[in-house]
Design an enzyme around this catalytic site. Structure first.
Site, PDB file in Angstrom:
ATOM      1  N   CYS A  30     120.621  39.774 -47.765  1.00 25.87           N
ATOM      2  CA  CYS A  30     121.448  40.972 -47.642  1.00 25.87           C
ATOM      3  C   CYS A  30     122.617  40.997 -48.598  1.00 25.87           C
ATOM      4  O   CYS A  30     122.894  40.058 -49.320  1.00 25.87           O
ATOM      5  CB  CYS A  30     121.968  41.107 -46.215  1.00 25.87           C
ATOM      6  SG  CYS A  30     122.771  39.632 -45.614  1.00 25.87           S
ATOM      7  N   CYS A 269     125.108  29.395 -55.183  1.00 28.26           N
ATOM      8  CA  CYS A 269     123.682  29.642 -55.388  1.00 28.26           C
ATOM      9  C   CYS A 269     123.431  30.009 -56.846  1.00 28.26           C
ATOM     10  O   CYS A 269     123.909  31.034 -57.336  1.00 28.26           O
ATOM     11  CB  CYS A 269     123.203  30.778 -54.481  1.00 28.26           C
ATOM     12  SG  CYS A 269     121.483  31.259 -54.770  1.00 28.26           S
ATOM     13  N   TYR A 275     118.707  35.876 -60.886  1.00 27.62           N
ATOM     14  CA  TYR A 275     118.008  37.081 -60.433  1.00 27.62           C
ATOM     15  C   TYR A 275     118.803  37.985 -59.501  1.00 27.62           C
ATOM     16  O   TYR A 275     118.808  39.195 -59.662  1.00 27.62           O
ATOM     17  CB  TYR A 275     116.693  36.676 -59.748  1.00 27.62           C
ATOM     18  CG  TYR A 275     115.944  37.823 -59.108  1.00 27.62           C
ATOM     19  CD1 TYR A 275     115.366  38.816 -59.894  1.00 27.62           C
ATOM     20  CD2 TYR A 275     115.820  37.920 -57.730  1.00 27.62           C
ATOM     21  CE1 TYR A 275     114.686  39.875 -59.317  1.00 27.62           C
ATOM     22  CE2 TYR A 275     115.142  38.982 -57.143  1.00 27.62           C
ATOM     23  CZ  TYR A 275     114.572  39.959 -57.939  1.00 27.62           C
ATOM     24  OH  TYR A 275     113.915  41.004 -57.369  1.00 27.62           O
ATOM     25  N   SER A 316     114.678  43.248 -64.218  1.00 28.47           N
ATOM     26  CA  SER A 316     115.379  41.974 -64.127  1.00 28.47           C
ATOM     27  C   SER A 316     115.094  41.042 -65.290  1.00 28.47           C
ATOM     28  O   SER A 316     115.890  40.149 -65.587  1.00 28.47           O
ATOM     29  CB  SER A 316     115.041  41.278 -62.803  1.00 28.47           C
ATOM     30  OG  SER A 316     113.641  41.132 -62.658  1.00 28.47           O
ATOM     31  N   ASP A 378     109.858  37.263 -67.952  1.00 28.56           N
ATOM     32  CA  ASP A 378     110.290  37.640 -66.606  1.00 28.56           C
ATOM     33  C   ASP A 378     111.441  36.726 -66.203  1.00 28.56           C
ATOM     34  O   ASP A 378     111.641  35.660 -66.783  1.00 28.56           O
ATOM     35  CB  ASP A 378     109.133  37.512 -65.611  1.00 28.56           C
ATOM     36  CG  ASP A 378     109.308  38.410 -64.395  1.00 28.56           C
ATOM     37  OD1 ASP A 378     110.393  39.019 -64.250  1.00 28.56           O
ATOM     38  OD2 ASP A 378     108.369  38.500 -63.583  1.00 28.56           O
ATOM     39  N   ASP A 379     112.191  37.148 -65.178  1.00 31.96           N
ATOM     40  CA  ASP A 379     113.327  36.329 -64.750  1.00 31.96           C
ATOM     41  C   ASP A 379     112.864  35.047 -64.068  1.00 31.96           C
ATOM     42  O   ASP A 379     113.519  34.012 -64.166  1.00 31.96           O
ATOM     43  CB  ASP A 379     114.239  37.128 -63.810  1.00 31.96           C
ATOM     44  CG  ASP A 379     113.509  37.577 -62.562  1.00 31.96           C
ATOM     45  OD1 ASP A 379     113.500  36.827 -61.572  1.00 31.96           O
ATOM     46  OD2 ASP A 379     112.932  38.676 -62.573  1.00 31.96           O
ATOM     47  N   CYS A 465     124.234  25.039 -56.161  1.00 28.62           N
ATOM     48  CA  CYS A 465     123.075  24.629 -55.388  1.00 28.62           C
ATOM     49  C   CYS A 465     121.840  24.882 -56.234  1.00 28.62           C
ATOM     50  O   CYS A 465     121.572  26.022 -56.626  1.00 28.62           O
ATOM     51  CB  CYS A 465     122.979  25.406 -54.072  1.00 28.62           C
ATOM     52  SG  CYS A 465     121.463  25.052 -53.143  1.00 28.62           S
ATOM     53  N   CYS A 468     116.288  24.881 -54.939  1.00 25.98           N
ATOM     54  CA  CYS A 468     114.976  25.506 -55.151  1.00 25.98           C
ATOM     55  C   CYS A 468     114.270  24.917 -56.370  1.00 25.98           C
ATOM     56  O   CYS A 468     113.053  25.038 -56.504  1.00 25.98           O
ATOM     57  CB  CYS A 468     115.112  27.013 -55.284  1.00 25.98           C
ATOM     58  SG  CYS A 468     116.276  27.558 -56.555  1.00 25.98           S
TER      59      CYS A 468
END
Length: 517
Positions: A30, A269, A275, A316, A378-379, A465, A468
């Site tokens: 969100c 993040c 992105y 993006s 692409d991103d 961070c 991922c």
């Protein structure tokens, strides 16, 4: 026209409708927005702020307004423009407001997952807008239920609201209740809260989820938002980021800041740069657009290719594609056209629509790509499904070669701090080698930006961070939270232990505060 503004009651809603299947992008849950501006139309300011943040969540939207006496809320499933009418906004006068737009994730669907979340503290109504995920919310919720505190949903946002209420009732100040709650929460969060006469904003101690502060240009008030692009549309000037662990309170008494909990190792993040954030936003003092442009330049250095034309996956991937073209000397062109009128839908797609796939959103310019060797930038590449469809689309339009380049490193680990990353078995880079990915998506070659290359492009001196990409999680993940989320052989590396306070029961936290004071 009848207004659909609601007070502290649950309206009829279309709960239980199926959300669309996940696409090939990561989605943050969100965007949040808050404004304190007596004498201004705070509902409309919030509406336009949410319009600017619509890319962060397209499944539901809501606005809560405090008018000095009570709090009104309007929220529903759909885009911001679908949820709010002019009559809704006209029926919500006040001095303070917060808003929320949400991307629905598995396990939290329907009207009750829409925010802001309403809760009662004695006779005071609060509305909470939350961006992030609390990894220990299940144990906290269980403890609250054991104490007889009722819940209307299974969301972590309601857990936060009920914790704030519990501590506020015993500490007799909302700021005290927020501070106690922050000491117990584990995960990534940025929250905006309104009561009838005040605005609060607070952020997790690692700063995982973003939150910025701005001041209205006419000096009439303050704005907080997930990104600076929302400050721009509200007519606010960027002041600073809300600090990790900080609580901001704005009311008739003025602006006040205090630390709700001790800041911990910074862990912004990094996918905000890759992105999530709009390219016209500024993060950590740097333009998101320029960071992505430099990522494209670095990508060209690391994964060179002999080709005729560089194209982007709009929108993006565009800044990185422009950087790739500039660095490589290969001309940049428009090879794909995006249909900007395809919105998310709550109607489960038919098999025919699934087969149409990416054609609903993108179409190839045959006259541009025919006979060309293309570099498609692409991103990121997450699941690989969209990449495969686009490669096929371009080759059907006559491209002789399609070389796919990702301006982010391989996404190989799930996120537990507010991103809808699927289980690890759905992440293509966790399951396939580079050659297998190439064959799977039908490309002539595939290349990813290295993690070292990405770190060279983002602002220096900022802790990030990167879980991922490397599985190193700044906030310890309870095993019960990630059970069956990882592939065999993968074990998360928790960089920091959970706080001592988060392990305590609620009464012990209260007693600890009394001893410290």
């Amino acid at each position: 026209m009848t207004s659909n503004v609601e007070k502290y009651v649950r309206p009829s809603a279309s709960a239980g409708q199926d959300a669309p299947e996940p696409d090939d992008k990561l989605h943050e849950e969100c965007g949040v927005f808050g404004v304190w501006a007596p004498g201004r139309d705070v509902a409309r300011i919030t509406y336009f702020g949410l319009r600017a943040l619509q890319h962060r969540g397209q499944d539901s939207a809501g606005i809560a307004v405090g008018d000095g006496k009570t709090v009104l809320v309007r929220k529903d499933l759909g885009l911001v423009t679908q949820v709010f009418t002019d009559a809704d906004l006209s029926a919500m006068p006040g001095k303070v407001a917060c808003g929320h737009c949400r991307y629905g994730t598995a396990g939290a669907k329907g009207w009750e997952s829409a925010q802001p979340h309403l809760s009662m503290i004695n006779d005071v109504i609060i509305a909470l807008a939350h961006n992030g995920t609390l990894v220990n919310f299940d144990s906290l919720r269980h403890e609250l239920i054991e104490m007889g505190i009722p819940f209307r949903s299974n969301t972590d946002s309601e857990v936060a609201a009920k914790l704030i209420g519990y501590f506020t009732q015993r500490g007799h100040r909302l700021r005290t209740g927020i501070a106690h709650t922050m000491r117990m929460l584990e995960g990534g969060y940025a929250m905006v809260l309104v009561r009838e006469n005040a605005l609060y904003a607070f952020r997790d101690p690692h700063g995982i989820r973003p939150l910025v502060l701005g001041k209205l240009d006419d000096g009439a008030g303050w704005v907080v938002a997930s990104e600076t692009c929302a400050l721009d549309i509200a007519g606010a000037t960027y002041v600073r980021e809300v600090a990790p662990g900080e609580i901001i309170r704005i009311s008739d008494d003025g602006f006040r800041s205090e630390m709700g909990c001790r800041p911990r190792t910074p862990a912004n993040c990094i996918f905000e740069h890759v992105y999530f954030s709009r390219p016209d936003s500024v993060k950590d003092g740097s333009s998101i657009y320029l960071v992505r442009h430099n990522m494209g330049r670095r990508l060209a250095q690391e994964t060179p290719v002999d080709a005729d034309l560089v194209i982007s996956v709009p929108d993006s991937g565009t800044p990185a594609a422009e950087g790739f073209a500039e660095e490589s000397g290969i001309p940049y062109g428009t090879g794909l056209i995006k249909n900007r009128y395809v919105a998310r839908t709550f109607i489960a797609p038919t098999q025919e629509l699934r087969e149409m796939g990416v054609r609903l959103k993108l179409n190839a310019l045959a006259d541009v790509v025919r006979g060309k060797r293309l570099v498609m930038v692409d991103d990121s590449i997450v699941r690989g499904t969209t990449s495969a469809q686009i490669v096929r689309l371009l080759k059907e339009a006559g491209a002789t070669e399609v070389h796919v380049r990702s301006a982010s490193p391989m996404v190989t680990w799930p996120c537990f701090y507010g991103i809808d990353t699927a289980d690890q078995d759905q992440l293509i880079a966790a399951n396939m080698t580079l050659e297998e990915i190439r064959d799977h998506i039908g490309a002539d070659s595939v290349g990813f930006l290295s993690l070292e290359g990405l770190m060279a492009c983002v602002p220096e001196g900022v802790g990030y961070c990167k879980a991922c990409f490397n599985g190193e999680y700044p906030v310890a993940i309870p095993r019960t939270f990630y059970e069956e989320k990882f592939l065999p052989g993968y074990e998360p590396n928790n960089l920091n232990p959970v706080s001592a306070e988060s392990k305590m029961n609620l009464e012990d936290v209260l007693n600890l505060e009394e001893k410290e004071n």
